[in-house]
Structure formats: structure tokens, C-alpha cells
Design a protein around this motif. Structure first.
Motif, PDB file in Angstrom:
ATOM      1  N   GLY A 288      35.536  51.668  36.031  1.00  0.00           N
ATOM      2  CA  GLY A 288      35.676  50.213  36.073  1.00  0.00           C
ATOM      3  C   GLY A 288      36.666  49.719  35.028  1.00  0.00           C
ATOM      4  O   GLY A 288      37.457  48.813  35.293  1.00  0.00           O
ATOM      5  N   ALA A 289      36.620  50.330  33.844  1.00  0.00           N
ATOM      6  CA  ALA A 289      37.553  49.950  32.786  1.00  0.00           C
ATOM      7  C   ALA A 289      38.986  50.252  33.184  1.00  0.00           C
ATOM      8  O   ALA A 289      39.906  49.460  32.933  1.00  0.00           O
ATOM      9  N   PHE A 290      39.191  51.420  33.819  1.00  0.00           N
ATOM     10  CA  PHE A 290      40.549  51.781  34.234  1.00  0.00           C
ATOM     11  C   PHE A 290      41.070  50.829  35.307  1.00  0.00           C
ATOM     12  O   PHE A 290      42.225  50.407  35.270  1.00  0.00           O
ATOM     13  N   ILE A 291      40.208  50.482  36.269  1.00  0.00           N
ATOM     14  CA  ILE A 291      40.600  49.520  37.301  1.00  0.00           C
ATOM     15  C   ILE A 291      40.961  48.182  36.652  1.00  0.00           C
ATOM     16  O   ILE A 291      41.931  47.526  37.047  1.00  0.00           O
ATOM     17  N   SER A 292      40.186  47.800  35.654  1.00  0.00           N
ATOM     18  CA  SER A 292      40.429  46.530  34.967  1.00  0.00           C
ATOM     19  C   SER A 292      41.795  46.511  34.303  1.00  0.00           C
ATOM     20  O   SER A 292      42.575  45.573  34.481  1.00  0.00           O
ATOM     21  N   VAL A 293      42.113  47.556  33.521  1.00  0.00           N
ATOM     22  CA  VAL A 293      43.384  47.559  32.788  1.00  0.00           C
ATOM     23  C   VAL A 293      44.566  47.751  33.730  1.00  0.00           C
ATOM     24  O   VAL A 293      45.659  47.222  33.484  1.00  0.00           O
ATOM     25  N   LEU A 294      44.364  48.502  34.819  1.00  0.00           N
ATOM     26  CA  LEU A 294      45.456  48.712  35.765  1.00  0.00           C
ATOM     27  C   LEU A 294      45.799  47.429  36.514  1.00  0.00           C
ATOM     28  O   LEU A 294      46.965  47.020  36.573  1.00  0.00           O
ATOM     29  N   SER A 295      44.777  46.763  37.070  1.00  0.00           N
ATOM     30  CA  SER A 295      45.027  45.535  37.821  1.00  0.00           C
ATOM     31  C   SER A 295      45.527  44.422  36.919  1.00  0.00           C
ATOM     32  O   SER A 295      46.456  43.685  37.267  1.00  0.00           O
ATOM     33  N   SER A 296      44.932  44.307  35.731  1.00  0.00           N
ATOM     34  CA  SER A 296      45.360  43.270  34.788  1.00  0.00           C
ATOM     35  C   SER A 296      46.762  43.567  34.269  1.00  0.00           C
ATOM     36  O   SER A 296      47.573  42.655  34.086  1.00  0.00           O
ATOM     37  N   GLY A 297      47.047  44.861  34.024  1.00  0.00           N
ATOM     38  CA  GLY A 297      48.382  45.233  33.553  1.00  0.00           C
ATOM     39  C   GLY A 297      49.453  44.925  34.578  1.00  0.00           C
ATOM     40  O   GLY A 297      50.523  44.404  34.241  1.00  0.00           O
ATOM     41  N   LEU A 298      49.186  45.222  35.839  1.00  0.00           N
ATOM     42  CA  LEU A 298      50.131  44.903  36.907  1.00  0.00           C
ATOM     43  C   LEU A 298      50.370  43.401  36.995  1.00  0.00           C
ATOM     44  O   LEU A 298      51.512  42.937  37.052  1.00  0.00           O
TER      45      LEU A 298
END
Length: 449
Positions: A288-298
Motif C-alpha cells: 500500500g505504501a509503494f502504491i501511495s508513493v508511486l501514484s502520488s509521485g506520478l
């Protein structure tokens, strides 16, 4: 109707706007700063959330008034420019630009913190560089994450956060040493200064609650629904963040308790996940953390690159560079690369300083939104006190003072960088206005949308 061609259609109801706003405020934001704020407040993270919530609610009240008057994009920049002055509006927008420039850096830093907890043998810099390369390449080729995918990612994070709370409560009730109390909110030895310092970091969780103001032209009855949406988003987000950190703080009431499970306080949350749910839940949590940083980073790199493009297109920044669109991909390639390079500062900063850098621009924007309401009131009524003075003068002034105090409580390095950035903006403003003999430039946000 023929006259409606090329115009946005009002299709969004109150519930749609509220959900979009909550999606901007990622559920996982509550875990990002728990460790460092628990250390700085000596175990009073929920109390700091209460403080920042008060500041946000006062500011939300002012946003509600401004969005009725100016239902266009641009937020604090537009409100300040139209109520106080174009030059000051430019400087507020310039300071707020820090948010856009450094948000990808925050996501890269969080990727290192979370993934290093699962893979400690991998050098931390590899996660930072790796994430930035991925989101930079994806943004250059013009990847689009659909609204449906965003909703699913937010819901996935929310479900994990709820399971996190349930597991935390289970451990608390099974642990005779832990007990529910008002300790996370109040204790005799709590320090006001440390609470405000913690609150100045936690504002990161609320970034984006004002983003829904740009949806005013697509919202049904915007003058009625938009202020309600802003308040609901702020209240629901604050309630969620405060509740989650209350249970976390109850289980780990101080830094010594956290130190028992990890030596890296900034990475406390994934270690808490391991403590309450074992390796399986920690793996799910980190997904969940990785999805969060990936989507937010994009999303943050996309937004920042488009803002730089809008400033280049309008001649505020160097047009040949910042206004360039790569012909094959149709994206502002140079801007995307610049944002990626700036984000590499995550290699040299800790989470506290990095968060404060973001919040420098945020508190500047929040303060001037409140001040814009006051300026509009004084323009309409002068110094005469009328019946509307409480809502148009007293409340926004209180919001302004609270935000200034939180701004003053930021990390010293962030203050130095932020003030230096603002000074550069002022010198640049002198240059492009020929020492204020020419009008200040403005970004045509409506074209950039």
C-alpha cells in the motif's frame, strides 16, 4: 445548446467533490510522519493533529469564501492577486511553487524509508533513484492513470489503514501494559512549542484539500456545494488522521517504546505493521505504501511540470526551455527532467526537513488565502464594522495568525531555503517588471488545465 460547446459541464454533486478531495489526501499520509512527530512532541501526535486541524478549518472557511468570489484555478495565487495585488500574488505563487517542486522528492524519500524496512540490504539511494527514474520515464511518454485506477488505489490504501487500526486495537486490548486514555492528547509535561512544531510537519497530510476549488466550474450549485465540500474534506481527513494516530500512540506512547522496535524513528510505521500483524501484514502494508508513493509521485511530477510549462508558455519563465513540448510524446520533457533532478535532493535530506520544505509553501499559501478575505472585506467596507465582520474579518485574521505561527515553527533549514527562494522570486519580479514600472506577469491557469 450551441452556446455550451467548449465549456465545462456541471455534473459533479457534493459527494463527488468530497471523494475527489479525499483522494488527494492519501490515506497513507497518516503513516508517513508518525515517527518523527512522535519524537518531536514526546508522544502527542494526535494533539498536534488537533492544532493543525484548527488551522486548516479556519483556512477552509476562507477558501469557501474565496471560491465563491473567484471560481477559477490558481487558488492562493489567484486570490492574492485579485484582492491584494498582482506583485504579491506572484510572490505567493512563487513560494507555493516549492510544494510542486519538492513533492516528488518527498515521495522518493518515503519510498526509501518504506522499502528499506523490507529490504535493509539494498542501499537507500537505490530506491530514491529507482522511483524517480520510473516516474520520470512514465511521465515523459505521457502515461495517464485513469480516474478508476486512482479510486481503486485510494480504496486499497484505506482498507489497509483500517486493518492497521483493527490490529492495533487488538494488540492494545491484549497488552496489559497499554491502555486507552487521554494521554496522547494531553499530559502535564507536554510543551506547546513542540506541539506546534509537530503540527507544522503534519500539514503535509492536508496538502491538496484546497485542490477541489479548481472543480468549481464543474460542480452543481458551486456557491452552495463547494464550501460544504471543503469543510467536509478537512473534517473527514482530520478525523481519520487523528483517530489512527491515537491508536498508534496508545500502543507506543513515547519514543522509547518505538525505539524498542526500530532504530530509525522515521521508519516507525512499517515496523509497527510488523509488530501488530507479522511479516504477512507488513508486506501488505508496504504494498500500500509503494502504491501511495508511486501514484502520488506520478501525479505530483505531472502537476509540477505542467505548472512550469504554463509559466514558460506565458513568458514568466524562459519560454524556449520551460515552454517546450516534445513533439513525439506531446509532453513538457525538459520540465519533467528538471523536476526529477530537483527530487534527487532526497538523497541528502531527512524526512523532517523535506516535509518542512513542502509546508513552507503551504503555510504561505494558507496564510494569504486568509489575508485575501480580509483584504476583500476592507476593500468593500473600509474599517467600518458591519454585521459580516466576524466571518470576513475576525475568523480569517485568526486563521492568518495561526498559519503564521505554524510557518514560524518550521525546521530552520527549511526556513532558510524557503526565504532564500522567496528572495530569488522577489529579485526576479523586479527584473521582469523593470522595478515595478511594468505589470507583474500572470499565469493563465485556465489555459493550463
Amino acid at each position: 445548446m450551441p452556446g455550451d460547446e467548449g465549456q465545462l459541464k456541471r455534473r459533479l454533486k457534493l459527494r463527488h467533490v468530497v471523494f475527489i478531495g479525499l483522494a488527494y489526501m492519501s490515506p497513507f499520509a497518516v503513516f508517513d510522519t508518525f515517527g518523527i512527530v512522535s519524537r518531536s512532541t514526546d508522544g502527542h501526535v494526535p494533539a498536534s493533529y488537533i492544532i493543525v486541524t484548527i488551522a486548516i478549518l479556519f483556512t477552509a472557511f476562507s477558501y469557501g469564501k474565496m471560491v465563491k468570489l473567484f471560481p477559477v484555478a490558481g487558488s492562493a495565487y489567484t486570490y492574492t492577486r485579485r484582492t491584494i495585488g498582482s506583485g504579491l500574488g506572484f510572490l505567493v505563487g512563487w513560494a507555493a511553487l516549492l510544494d510542486y517542486l519538492f513533492l516528488p522528492m518527498i515521495n522518493a524519500l518515503l519510498a526509501k524509508i518504506y522499502l528499506s524496512a523490507e529490504f535493509p540490504s539494498v542501499p537507500g539511494w537505490a530506491w530514491i533513484v529507482g522511483l524517480l527514474v520510473v516516474i520520470t520515464v512514465l511521465n515523459i511518454v505521457g502515461v495517464k492513470i485513469t480516474a478508476t485506477a486512482n479510486v481503486l488505489m485510494v480504496l486499497y490504501q484505506l482498507v489497509i489503514a483500517i486493518v492497521f487500526v483493527v490490529l492495533t486495537i487488538r494488540v492494545i486490548t491484549a497488552d496489559n501494559a497499554a491502555q486507552f486514555s487521554l494521554g496522547p492528547f494531553y499530559s502535564m509535561d507536554m510543551q506547546t512549542g513542540s506541539l506546534f512544531a509537530g503540527a507544522s510537519v503534519l500539514a503535509l497530510a492536508f496538502l491538496g484539500f484546497d485542490a477541489v476549488t479548481t472543480l468549481a466550474e464543474e460542480t452543481i450549485e458551486p456557491k452552495k456545494n463547494m464550501p460544504k465540500a471543503i469543510f467536509l474534506i478537512a473534517l473527514l481527513g482530520a478525523g481519520f488522521f487523528t483517530a489512527v494516530t491515537y491508536f498508534m500512540q496508545t500502543l507506543f506512547p513515547d519514543v522509547s517504546a518505538l525505539s524498542a522496535i526500530t532504530h530509525d524513528i522515521a521508519a516507525a510505521s512499517p515496523h509497527i505493521a510488523l509488530y501488530i500483524g507479522g511479516i504477512v501484514f507488513q508486506t501488505i502494508f508496504l504494498s500500500g505504501a509503494f502504491i501511495s508513493v508511486l501514484s502520488s509521485g506520478l501525479a505530483s511530477q505531472t502537476s509540477a511540470s505542467r505548472l512550469l510549462y504554463a509559466m514558460g508558455r506565458d513568458g514568466i519563465l524562459f519560454k524556449k526551455f520551460f515552454g517546450y513540448i516534445q513533439p513525439r510524446f506531446g509532453t513538457p520533457l525538459l520540465n519533467i527532467v528538471v523536476i526529477g533532478i530537483v527530487a534527487l535532493t532526497a538523497l541528502f535530506l531527512d524526512l523532517n526537513t523535506a516535509t518542512s520544505l513542502i509546508n513552507f509553501g503551504a503555510f504561505t499559501a494558507f496564510a494569504f488565502v486568509n489575508l485575501s478575505v480580509v483584504a476583500y472585506y476592507l476593500r468593500q467596507h473600509g474599517f467600518r464594522i458591519v454585521r459580516s465582520a466576524v466571518g470576513w474579518l475576525i475568523v480569517p485574521l485568526i486563521g492568518f495568525i495561526i498559519n503564521v505561527y505554524l510557518w514560524y515553527s518550521l525546521d530552520m533549514v527549511a526556513m532558510i531555503v524557503g526565504l532564500s527562494w522567496t528572495a530569488i522570486g522577489f529579485l526576479y519580479l523586479l527584473y521582469i517588471t523593470k522595478f515595478f514600472t511594468a505589470p507583474a506577469p500572470q499565469v493563465a491557469f485556465e489555459e493550463a488545465e
